[in-house]
Design a protein around this motif. Sequence first.
Motif, PDB file in Angstrom:
ATOM      1  N   PRO A  53     -62.194  23.579  12.325  1.00 50.34           N
ATOM      2  CA  PRO A  53     -62.793  24.917  12.152  1.00 50.34           C
ATOM      3  C   PRO A  53     -63.660  25.270  13.361  1.00 50.34           C
ATOM      4  O   PRO A  53     -64.504  24.486  13.795  1.00 50.34           O
ATOM      5  N   THR A  54     -63.460  26.460  13.893  1.00 48.41           N
ATOM      6  CA  THR A  54     -64.081  26.859  15.153  1.00 48.41           C
ATOM      7  C   THR A  54     -64.725  28.233  15.005  1.00 48.41           C
ATOM      8  O   THR A  54     -64.141  29.143  14.404  1.00 48.41           O
ATOM      9  N   PHE A  93     -73.593  27.871  11.926  1.00 44.84           N
ATOM     10  CA  PHE A  93     -72.250  27.385  11.587  1.00 44.84           C
ATOM     11  C   PHE A  93     -72.117  25.891  11.889  1.00 44.84           C
ATOM     12  O   PHE A  93     -71.522  25.139  11.108  1.00 44.84           O
ATOM     13  N   LEU A  94     -72.672  25.444  13.004  1.00 41.99           N
ATOM     14  CA  LEU A  94     -72.585  24.026  13.352  1.00 41.99           C
ATOM     15  C   LEU A  94     -73.502  23.186  12.474  1.00 41.99           C
ATOM     16  O   LEU A  94     -73.140  22.074  12.066  1.00 41.99           O
ATOM     17  N   LYS A  98     -69.764  24.183   8.718  1.00 43.00           N
ATOM     18  CA  LYS A  98     -68.659  25.107   8.498  1.00 43.00           C
ATOM     19  C   LYS A  98     -67.731  25.145   9.704  1.00 43.00           C
ATOM     20  O   LYS A  98     -66.536  25.416   9.571  1.00 43.00           O
ATOM     21  N   ALA A  99     -68.304  24.891  10.862  1.00 43.64           N
ATOM     22  CA  ALA A  99     -67.516  24.824  12.097  1.00 43.64           C
ATOM     23  C   ALA A  99     -67.848  23.525  12.814  1.00 43.64           C
ATOM     24  O   ALA A  99     -68.986  23.052  12.778  1.00 43.64           O
ATOM     25  N   VAL A 123     -68.405  25.614  25.603  1.00 38.13           N
ATOM     26  CA  VAL A 123     -67.932  25.023  24.350  1.00 38.13           C
ATOM     27  C   VAL A 123     -69.012  24.091  23.818  1.00 38.13           C
ATOM     28  O   VAL A 123     -69.482  23.195  24.529  1.00 38.13           O
ATOM     29  N   LEU A 124     -69.422  24.311  22.568  1.00 36.82           N
ATOM     30  CA  LEU A 124     -70.371  23.452  21.878  1.00 36.82           C
ATOM     31  C   LEU A 124     -69.604  22.658  20.832  1.00 36.82           C
ATOM     32  O   LEU A 124     -68.851  23.231  20.045  1.00 36.82           O
ATOM     33  N   VAL A 125     -69.783  21.342  20.844  1.00 36.57           N
ATOM     34  CA  VAL A 125     -69.021  20.470  19.958  1.00 36.57           C
ATOM     35  C   VAL A 125     -69.975  19.706  19.054  1.00 36.57           C
ATOM     36  O   VAL A 125     -71.007  19.190  19.512  1.00 36.57           O
ATOM     37  N   ASP A 126     -69.636  19.654  17.762  1.00 37.58           N
ATOM     38  CA  ASP A 126     -70.389  18.834  16.807  1.00 37.58           C
ATOM     39  C   ASP A 126     -70.044  17.370  17.072  1.00 37.58           C
ATOM     40  O   ASP A 126     -68.972  16.893  16.711  1.00 37.58           O
TER      41      ASP A 126
END
Length: 379
Positions: A53-54, A93-94, A98-99, A123-126
Amino acid sequence: MGQFSWTRFLAILRKEFQQIIRDRPSVGLAIGMPVMMLMLFGYAVNTDVDHLPTVVWDQSMSQDSRDMISALRNSTYLDPDYFVRGYDEVGRFLDSAKARVAVIIPPDYGKQVQGNGNATIQVLVDGSDPTSARAAMSAVQTVGFNAGWALQSQRLTEQGGAPPSLPVQVETRVWYNPDMKSTVFNIPGLIGLILQNVIAMLTSFSMVREKERGTMEQLVVTPVRPAELMLGKLLPFVFIGFVSLTMVLLIGMYWFQVPPKGSVPLLFLLSTLFLITILAIGLLISTVARTQLQAMQMTVLLILPSILLSGFVFPRETMPALLQGLGGLLPLTYFLVIVRGIFLKGVGLDFLWQQTMILSVFAIGLFVLAAKKFRKNLD
């Protein structure tokens, strides 16, 4: 030694088959468990991460940015289904899980592409799940390069020029676990898994042991009421659960160097809710099982799906919809979101209220069902 008798041998063989057939729970487990294990391992054990999910913040709102979003979607690695208008919304969201990925397209993205310059996206990544984080970073880098290369190649070929070497650059930032250490991801998950396995097994074994020894019948004929008996049997395991929680928490903090970023009192409060749910499951197992062996087999039926379907090891987004639905029936699925949210993201009830409500429904429903079944067995 006497001579081997086929008559005696066949009599023993027939007797053993009759005993096995009469033990229907064991027969069902012996036949059903291999099939279940094959199906779970075949579908749930999937190291290919896709459809993450993005969330997208498209500040350009140009045809070029829309082409980039379409390229991300067509890659099947990312599902850019959420669109926001600011960093605060991206963070929410992060934080709420949820994303798992956020793509931020700058306002001048279209002009950079049109001007044949090197466009840049953020780009931000969990990073709380290193496996998903690495896959997402690789996917965005690849898609960004391919999409930008194709676009620039087409336009510059029409103009008679050569495309640049890196048409779209991707600036990546990893949140929550910047070093993407697996230990940071595993330790919080182990807290939930250990609590579940230890408490469920101890609770179910304690009740079944009373049946095997015949002491349950002795307790029934005493003036002790079912509620008093049930609470008296279960409360010691609540204490054991808190001791186990404290031990694994201290070891995780000071030995593995994974301190919680959020509220420790909130963690203990929500862990109590999870403990009540697991106690109810252990009590349900004890009312069905007649022997400790059966109780162990039923506990394994709980442990194995919990490891594979709850998100403890493998991202739930990579699983088929059916297995995701089955994972949604496991209390551990929601507790893992809670414990990892508190440990890694430092979030509170404002982000974890949904998982808390679902876990509360599990706790109340299972405990009421277990209490009724326990009282019925005593009657």
